[in-house]
Design an enzyme around this catalytic site. Structure first.
Site, mmCIF file in Angstrom:
data_model
loop_
_atom_site.group_PDB
_atom_site.id
_atom_site.type_symbol
_atom_site.label_atom_id
_atom_site.label_comp_id
_atom_site.label_asym_id
_atom_site.label_seq_id
_atom_site.Cartn_x
_atom_site.Cartn_y
_atom_site.Cartn_z
ATOM 1 N N GLY A 107 0.579 -1.178 -0.138
ATOM 2 C CA GLY A 107 -0.036 0.047 -0.002
ATOM 3 C C GLY A 107 0.990 1.281 0.025
ATOM 4 O O GLY A 107 0.403 2.385 0.331
ATOM 5 N N HIS A 168 11.608 0.842 1.743
ATOM 6 C CA HIS A 168 11.201 -0.550 2.034
ATOM 7 C C HIS A 168 12.003 -1.411 2.867
ATOM 8 O O HIS A 168 11.819 -2.367 3.234
ATOM 9 C CB HIS A 168 11.351 -1.441 0.793
ATOM 10 C CG HIS A 168 10.051 -0.980 -0.314
ATOM 11 N ND1 HIS A 168 8.699 -0.845 0.281
ATOM 12 C CD2 HIS A 168 10.224 -0.789 -1.604
ATOM 13 C CE1 HIS A 168 7.997 -0.560 -0.991
ATOM 14 N NE2 HIS A 168 8.929 -0.555 -1.894
ATOM 15 N N ARG A 191 0.012 -5.188 5.237
ATOM 16 C CA ARG A 191 -1.232 -6.158 4.682
ATOM 17 C C ARG A 191 -1.210 -7.600 4.809
ATOM 18 O O ARG A 191 -0.030 -8.059 5.132
ATOM 19 C CB ARG A 191 -1.144 -5.688 2.953
ATOM 20 C CG ARG A 191 -2.188 -5.922 2.410
ATOM 21 C CD ARG A 191 -1.591 -5.424 0.916
ATOM 22 N NE ARG A 191 -3.048 -5.588 -0.098
ATOM 23 C CZ ARG A 191 -2.480 -5.176 -1.247
ATOM 24 N NH1 ARG A 191 -1.666 -4.769 -1.878
ATOM 25 N NH2 ARG A 191 -3.861 -5.411 -2.100
ATOM 26 N N TYR A 257 -3.520 -1.766 6.212
ATOM 27 C CA TYR A 257 -4.083 -1.695 4.611
ATOM 28 C C TYR A 257 -5.470 -1.808 4.808
ATOM 29 O O TYR A 257 -6.361 -0.879 4.205
ATOM 30 C CB TYR A 257 -3.454 -2.549 3.769
ATOM 31 C CG TYR A 257 -3.715 -2.281 2.123
ATOM 32 C CD1 TYR A 257 -3.382 -1.060 1.481
ATOM 33 C CD2 TYR A 257 -4.924 -2.851 1.587
ATOM 34 C CE1 TYR A 257 -3.658 -0.776 0.204
ATOM 35 C CE2 TYR A 257 -5.137 -2.804 0.277
ATOM 36 C CZ TYR A 257 -4.528 -1.892 -0.281
ATOM 37 O OH TYR A 257 -4.986 -1.709 -1.618
#
Length: 567
Positions: A107, A168, A191, A257
């Site tokens: 997301g 990330h 998520r 998410y």
């Protein structure tokens, strides 16, 4: 006045860098002693990188041929590994830095937009907002790629504070200068790993070089389960941020998410509060939250020309078509690609790696129990499991009916033949799930509950609550209505006072609406179908369009109706 976070498209910074390095032939440049030291430090880092590259463990990559294992995480050797070393050795944080962090395909694109629009809402008009003409990945730098891609880390020093970065990288890859900085913040979104796996598989195959064979879903599944994917293992990534947020909740905001999808306005307000730019009463009344949600909605962003035809250059190697960032954005899409066996295996791994081994995480996530103890304190003596759900109510508030609705809704795919449903032959209190208040003391150690699988309602014979009071009716006179009325008004009744019981759940539901669903008996009676759909959504098993068109909601309502159950 709110602080503004500047729009810093990558292309602008590239242009500035190019102009600064274009010297005429007769010009000379004499580096200062400080610059000489910095250059030597960079050379040392690159030397270490080249040596390290020869010795790190390797595994099959998703985009590139290989990934390497560095400090327990799998990284692309040509990009992320180099970026991690530069980050750890050369990055200089500023007090108001904010890092938007996520595992890949969790997301990030959407949250980039929401974050940028929220913190800069006083700066840009929604009718001419930069996000209408600029891809979300260009509004602030992607730290992992930018800092190695021919750009000295020092380039970032010129960005005005407060700075926004996307990353990330796992939390433990950041240097202590960032993690320990009193002003730096992280916003982390995670998520369902099943959806992450499928989305990442699609995305990486689009970026995978043509000279490498396509990565099959079976291959991706096995690699993911083994923790081998860029920035993985997934579970370590999530827990790294989660554990840090428990210790410093003012520094790390965790978003899920699925919850942001369900109630985007609620979480946009949380985001603004965390970033120190809360919405004013005037803004809320003026619909500013809704405008941000609409501006950053998946459909709105996907249909913009810049996101249909534009590209984003993430680093020297990777150029991505903007449309590839907008595949579906759906909750639960993983089940359309994964087999039942794959889903079961991933759920087991998730429970083992995250929920079974982390008390704070499993307590937060909310198998099914009925309980009547008031407020959240009623469960303080035990440890929950992934997907633990407690059906709670004051006595005689509709528990029997809700037991049936909850069971039929949650397990509608298992018992899809309503003509032979278990509820037709077994009473709601005898077959569905344990009555926690009685079960854990009536010759059943609490440890017995550990054997119940998550998200599964136990069918073993249970002790009826009335057995606890089986001897009382023989020895005590009947309680008159007048006596009961006075006792009730004084708050004296089992599990009472009634009002404290109600408020004990209501107040935490206001603070955590994603964890506590409040239903009113009269409203469920008036519109049972509407409330059944709310129940399904809250439990993470929303009705599909096909189910709704096929009348499944109505069948559940009929199966669990008072007249049907009574007969």
């Amino acid at each position: 006045m709110h602080s503004c976070f500047s729009l810093v498209p990558l292309a602008h910074t590239l242009l500035a860098f190019s102009m600064a390095s274009s010297l005429a032939p007769h010009q000379t440049f004499s580096p200062s002693p400080k610059e000489n030291r910095e250059e030597e430090d960079y050379e040392k880092t690159y030397h270490n990188y080249n040596q390290m590259l020869q010795t790190l463990p390797r595994a099959k990559g998703w985009r590139a041929q290989h990934v390497v294992k560095y400090q327990s995480h799998w990284l692309n050797p040509n990009t992320a590994l180099k970026g991690a070393l530069l980050l750890q050795n050369h990055f200089k944080p500023k007090p108001k830095d904010t890092f938007l962090a996520a595992f890949m395909k969790s997301g990030t694109t959407w949250l980039r937009s929401l974050l940028f629009a929220t913190v800069n809402r006083s700066r840009y008009d929604f009718s001419s907002h930069p996000l209408l003409t600029t891809g979300p990945h260009a509004v602030f730098p992607f730290l992992d790629g930018y800092i190695y891609d021919k750009h000295p880390v020092a380039d970032l020093d010129s960005l005005p504070s407060p700075r926004l970065f996307a990353t990330h990288f796992s939390h433990d890859l950041f240097p202590e200068s960032v993690k320990g900085s009193s002003g730096s913040k992280f916003v982390y979104i995670w998520r369902d790993p099943k959806d992450v796996l499928v989305s990442k598989w699609h995305f990486m195959n689009r970026l995978r070089p043509k000279d490498l064979p396509v990565l099959t879903l079976d291959e991706a599944f096995e690699l993911f389960c083994d923790g081998v994917s860029e920035y993985g293992p997934f579970w370590d990534h999530v827990l790294g941020y989660w554990n840090a947020s428990v210790e410093a909740p003012d520094k790390i905001l965790i978003l899920k998410y699925e919850e942001v999808k369900r109630e985007p306005g609620v979480h946009v307000k949380r985001l603004a509060e965390f970033m120190g730019v809360p919405f004013s009463a005037e803004e809320e009344e003026g619909g500013v939250v809704g405008e941000i949600v609409e501006l950053c909605s998946f459909d709105k962003l996907r249909n913009l020309e810049v996101n249909k035809t534009g590209v984003s250059r993430l680093n020297e190697e990777v150029v991505v078509q903007n449309r590839d960032f907008f595949r579906k954005g759906e909750v639960g899409d993983g089940k359309n690609y994964l087999t039942a066996e794959m889903i079961e295996r991933l759920d087991r791994i998730t429970e083992r790696n995250i929920f079974m081994n982390n008390n704070s995480f499993r307590r937060s996530e909310l198998k099914m129990y009925e309980m009547m103890d008031g407020g959240s304190s009623g469960t303080s003596g035990g440890c929950g499991k992934f997907l633990d759900t407690f059906l709670a109510a004051f006595m005689k508030s509709g528990t029997t009916w809700l037991r049936s609705l909850l069971f039929a809704t949650f397990y509608r795919s298992r018992y899809d033949d309503f003509s032979s449903h278990p509820l037709l032959t077994t009473g709601p209190h005898g077959v569905v799930f344990p009555f926690l208040d009685i079960y854990i003391f009536d010759k059943h150690p609490i440890a017995d509950l550990d054997s119940l699988p998550s998200a599964l309602i136990d069918y073993s014979p249970l002790i009826s609550p009335r057995n606890c009071f089986r001897n009382l009716s023989k020895d005590l006179p009947m309680l008159t209505l007048d006596e009961a009325f006075e006792l009730f008004c004084d708050g004296v009744s089992e599990y009472g006072p009634f009002w404290d019981h109600l408020l004990g759940y209501w107040n935490p539901s206001v603070e955590a609406p994603d964890k506590i669903l409040i239903l009113k008996y009269e409203e469920v009676k008036r519109e049972p179908g509407v409330q059944v759909k709310r129940l399904a959504e809250f439990m993470g098993v929303p009705f599909s369009a096909e189910e709704e068109e096929g009348g499944v909601v109505g069948e559940i309502v009929e199966l669990c109706s008072f007249n049907k159950l009574r007969k």
